[in-house]
Design a protein around this motif. Structure first.
Motif, PDB file in Angstrom:
ATOM      1  N   GLU A 121       0.840  -1.207   0.000  1.00  9.14           N
ATOM      2  CA  GLU A 121       0.000   0.000   0.000  1.00  9.14           C
ATOM      3  C   GLU A 121       0.872   1.252   0.000  1.00  9.14           C
ATOM      4  OE1 GLU A 121      -2.324  -3.408   1.295  1.00  9.14           O
ATOM      5  OE2 GLU A 121      -0.426  -2.585   2.051  1.00  9.14           O
ATOM      6  N   GLU A 122       1.922   1.246   0.814  1.00 16.71           N
ATOM      7  CA  GLU A 122       2.814   2.405   0.862  1.00 16.71           C
ATOM      8  C   GLU A 122       3.595   2.553  -0.443  1.00 16.71           C
ATOM      9  OE1 GLU A 122       3.861   2.684   5.615  1.00 16.71           O
ATOM     10  OE2 GLU A 122       4.818   1.132   4.402  1.00 16.71           O
ATOM     11  N   ALA A 123       4.025   1.444  -1.019  1.00 16.46           N
ATOM     12  CA  ALA A 123       4.757   1.501  -2.290  1.00 16.46           C
ATOM     13  C   ALA A 123       3.874   2.071  -3.396  1.00 16.46           C
ATOM     14  CB  ALA A 123       5.258   0.109  -2.669  1.00 16.46           C
ATOM     15  N   ALA A 124       2.597   1.680  -3.399  1.00 16.49           N
ATOM     16  CA  ALA A 124       1.669   2.182  -4.418  1.00 16.49           C
ATOM     17  C   ALA A 124       1.361   3.659  -4.227  1.00 16.49           C
ATOM     18  CB  ALA A 124       0.372   1.375  -4.385  1.00 16.49           C
ATOM     19  N   ALA A 125       1.596   4.171  -3.031  1.00 18.56           N
ATOM     20  CA  ALA A 125       1.276   5.561  -2.713  1.00 18.56           C
ATOM     21  C   ALA A 125       2.491   6.483  -2.812  1.00 18.56           C
ATOM     22  CB  ALA A 125       0.696   5.641  -1.300  1.00 18.56           C
ATOM     23  N   SER A 126       3.629   5.965  -3.250  1.00 16.52           N
ATOM     24  CA  SER A 126       4.880   6.714  -3.125  1.00 16.52           C
ATOM     25  C   SER A 126       5.309   7.485  -4.360  1.00 16.52           C
ATOM     26  CB  SER A 126       6.020   5.761  -2.734  1.00 16.52           C
ATOM     27  OG  SER A 126       5.864   5.290  -1.417  1.00 16.52           O
ATOM     28  N   TRP A 127       5.317   6.845  -5.518  1.00 15.78           N
ATOM     29  CA  TRP A 127       6.163   7.362  -6.587  1.00 15.78           C
ATOM     30  C   TRP A 127       5.637   8.609  -7.279  1.00 15.78           C
ATOM     31  CZ3 TRP A 127      11.073   6.430  -6.739  1.00 15.78           C
ATOM     32  CH2 TRP A 127      11.545   5.320  -6.034  1.00 15.78           C
ATOM     33  N   MET A 128       4.339   8.723  -7.491  1.00 14.88           N
ATOM     34  CA  MET A 128       3.835   9.957  -8.113  1.00 14.88           C
ATOM     35  C   MET A 128       4.136  11.163  -7.227  1.00 14.88           C
ATOM     36  SD  MET A 128       2.239  11.463 -10.652  1.00 14.88           S
ATOM     37  CE  MET A 128       0.983  10.556 -11.569  1.00 14.88           C
ATOM     38  N   GLN A 129       3.834  11.061  -5.941  1.00 18.04           N
ATOM     39  CA  GLN A 129       3.996  12.211  -5.064  1.00 18.04           C
ATOM     40  C   GLN A 129       5.462  12.583  -4.863  1.00 18.04           C
ATOM     41  OE1 GLN A 129       2.951  11.767  -0.886  1.00 18.04           O
ATOM     42  NE2 GLN A 129       2.880   9.557  -1.052  1.00 18.04           N
ATOM     43  N   TYR A 130       6.308  11.574  -4.670  1.00 18.67           N
ATOM     44  CA  TYR A 130       7.701  11.901  -4.369  1.00 18.67           C
ATOM     45  C   TYR A 130       8.484  12.329  -5.613  1.00 18.67           C
ATOM     46  CZ  TYR A 130       6.936  10.151   0.342  1.00 18.67           C
ATOM     47  OH  TYR A 130       6.458   9.975   1.621  1.00 18.67           O
ATOM     48  N   VAL A 131       8.230  11.711  -6.761  1.00 17.22           N
ATOM     49  CA  VAL A 131       8.905  12.169  -7.987  1.00 17.22           C
ATOM     50  C   VAL A 131       8.468  13.586  -8.333  1.00 17.22           C
ATOM     51  CG1 VAL A 131       9.160  11.786 -10.468  1.00 17.22           C
ATOM     52  CG2 VAL A 131       9.306   9.848  -8.901  1.00 17.22           C
ATOM     53  N   THR A 132       7.174  13.872  -8.190  1.00 18.24           N
ATOM     54  CA  THR A 132       6.672  15.216  -8.471  1.00 18.24           C
ATOM     55  C   THR A 132       7.334  16.245  -7.560  1.00 18.24           C
ATOM     56  OG1 THR A 132       4.531  14.331  -9.181  1.00 18.24           O
ATOM     57  CG2 THR A 132       4.603  16.657  -8.595  1.00 18.24           C
ATOM     58  N   SER A 133       7.378  15.965  -6.269  1.00 17.74           N
ATOM     59  CA  SER A 133       7.971  16.895  -5.315  1.00 17.74           C
ATOM     60  C   SER A 133       9.476  17.021  -5.513  1.00 17.74           C
ATOM     61  CB  SER A 133       7.675  16.456  -3.876  1.00 17.74           C
ATOM     62  OG  SER A 133       6.296  16.495  -3.622  1.00 17.74           O
ATOM     63  N   TRP A 134      10.142  15.897  -5.696  1.00 21.15           N
ATOM     64  CA  TRP A 134      11.592  15.931  -5.878  1.00 21.15           C
ATOM     65  C   TRP A 134      11.978  16.773  -7.091  1.00 21.15           C
ATOM     66  CZ3 TRP A 134      14.794  14.621  -9.894  1.00 21.15           C
ATOM     67  CH2 TRP A 134      16.161  14.574  -9.611  1.00 21.15           C
ATOM     68  N   GLY A 135      11.297  16.552  -8.207  1.00 25.89           N
ATOM     69  CA  GLY A 135      11.645  17.272  -9.428  1.00 25.89           C
ATOM     70  C   GLY A 135      11.550  18.770  -9.274  1.00 25.89           C
ATOM     71  N   ALA A 136      10.494  19.220  -8.587  1.00 26.23           N
ATOM     72  CA  ALA A 136      10.309  20.668  -8.408  1.00 26.23           C
ATOM     73  C   ALA A 136      11.242  21.231  -7.350  1.00 26.23           C
ATOM     74  CB  ALA A 136       8.856  20.953  -8.040  1.00 26.23           C
ATOM     75  N   LEU A 137      11.225  20.618  -6.169  1.00 26.32           N
ATOM     76  CA  LEU A 137      11.907  21.222  -5.020  1.00 26.32           C
ATOM     77  C   LEU A 137      13.408  20.963  -5.007  1.00 26.32           C
ATOM     78  CD1 LEU A 137       9.340  20.477  -2.181  1.00 26.32           C
ATOM     79  CD2 LEU A 137       9.495  22.467  -3.680  1.00 26.32           C
ATOM     80  N   ILE A 138      13.811  19.738  -5.281  1.00 30.80           N
ATOM     81  CA  ILE A 138      15.223  19.377  -5.166  1.00 30.80           C
ATOM     82  C   ILE A 138      15.961  19.607  -6.478  1.00 30.80           C
ATOM     83  CG2 ILE A 138      16.851  17.583  -4.482  1.00 30.80           C
ATOM     84  CD1 ILE A 138      14.844  18.496  -2.269  1.00 30.80           C
TER      85      ILE A 138
END
Length: 329
Positions: A121-138
């Motif tokens: 469940e956590e793996a399915a909830a991870s990649w869209m949100q974290y890739v989106t945030s990482w690309g913009a912020l980091i």
């Protein structure tokens, strides 16, 4: 045969149909996963209701995110093997590799073997949100220790991911939410400060929190009239990343504020990260490190069974959740 969700027409949640279908073998550069969990995204609601940038070809599968176990691999695949537990970095086609169902063929280069400390469940909830945030912020804003970042639509999964990314690099996240209802939950989720825009002056509060300097980074998917207030809240030389258009109202261009503060205003898309192999590799490495250490931990608002997909979409559309809505299969 596998149970697969498809739509045969545009419409409300009732057009989501659970059907028994044959799923073909994966192509040479694909893997087939037995889906264990699916992360829902607002893009799927928009696609279903004919408000998305991609047109459907009926009957159409849909779905961006999933996690599961690899059950077959294409002839050109070498990075993963049958039996691996993987999560999916969302591809750039919502229908071709639709994840709503018990089986899904997906691009092999976008699956990631997830850490043992992560549930499906956590793996399915991870990649869209974290890739989106990482690309913009980091990657693009170069968020760093001592920075302040304003996060709007803060109770979305991407907003919550932004809080966690900020903490990882020593920055301070200021969440903006419309009403007081979600304030404490946002603080609990990792925001250092929360501004309630219906009750507080955004610019005044940001300046007070930043000792008059303003926020160097703004992360906004809304646009509309509040865009001007966000620029007024920014530090000289700051960057605003606009990654959505949730407001139905026109977005003013604050010319003199932009000139006077030498601001950078950038339109940002998730596809910028996923379509570039070198950038995607950096994203994977950063996010996996955060997931393994526990610094990144997706917040799940509610789970539904696959047969309750219509109810899950209705819940997502009600906008009451904080975090990700997940389907268990």
């Amino acid at each position: 045969m596998a149970r697969i969700v498809r739509i045969h027409q545009y419409g409300d949640a009732s057009v989501l149909k659970l059907e028994n279908l044959d799923v073909p073998a994966p192509a040479a550069d694909e893997v087939q996963i037995e889906v264990k969990a699916i992360g829902l995204n607002r893009a799927e609601v928009m696609f279903r209701s004919h408000a998305y940038l991609q047109e459907a070809e009926f009957p159409s599968r849909l779905g961006y995110e999933a996690a599961g176990v690899v059950v077959a691999i294409g002839s050109a695949v070498t990075e993963v093997k049958v039996g691996d537990a993987v999560g999916l970095i969302p591809p750039l086609d919502i229908a071709r590799w639709g994840t709503y169902g018990e089986l899904a063929n997906v691009p092999a280069h976008l699956v990631v073997k997830h850490p043992d400390n992560l549930s499906f469940e956590e793996a399915a909830a991870s990649w869209m949100q974290y890739v989106t945030s990482w690309g913009a912020l980091i990657e693009q804003a170069r968020l760093k220790q001592g920075d302040f970042v304003l996060v709007t639509a803060a109770s979305s999964s991407v907003g919550l991911a932004a809080f966690q990314m900020a903490r990882m690099v020593g920055a301070t996240a200021i969440a903006i939410t419309r009403t007081r209802a979600k304030k404490q939950a946002l603080l609990d989720a990792g925001a250092a400060h929360v501004i309630v825009s219906d009750e507080e002056d955004i610019v005044e509060r940001v300046m007070a929190l930043t000792d008059g300097l303003g926020a160097r980074v703004v992360f906004d998917p809304v646009g509309g009239p509040s865009f001007e207030l966000l620029t007024q809240s920014m530090a000289r030389g700051g960057i605003l990343l606009e990654y959505g258009a949730l407001s139905p109202e026109p977005t003013p261009f604050p010319l003199f504020t932009v000139l006077g503060k030498s601001l950078t205003l950038k339109g940002y898309l998730y596809s910028e990260i996923v379509s570039d192999p070198a950038t995607l590799a950096r994203a994977k490495a950063f996010i996996l490190q955060g997931l393994e250490s526990g610094a990144l931990r997706p917040i799940i608002a509610k789970t539904f069974a696959l047969e309750d997909i219509q109810e899950a979409h209705r819940y997502l559309e009600a906008n009451q959740q904080i975090g990700k809505v997940v389907i268990t299969v």
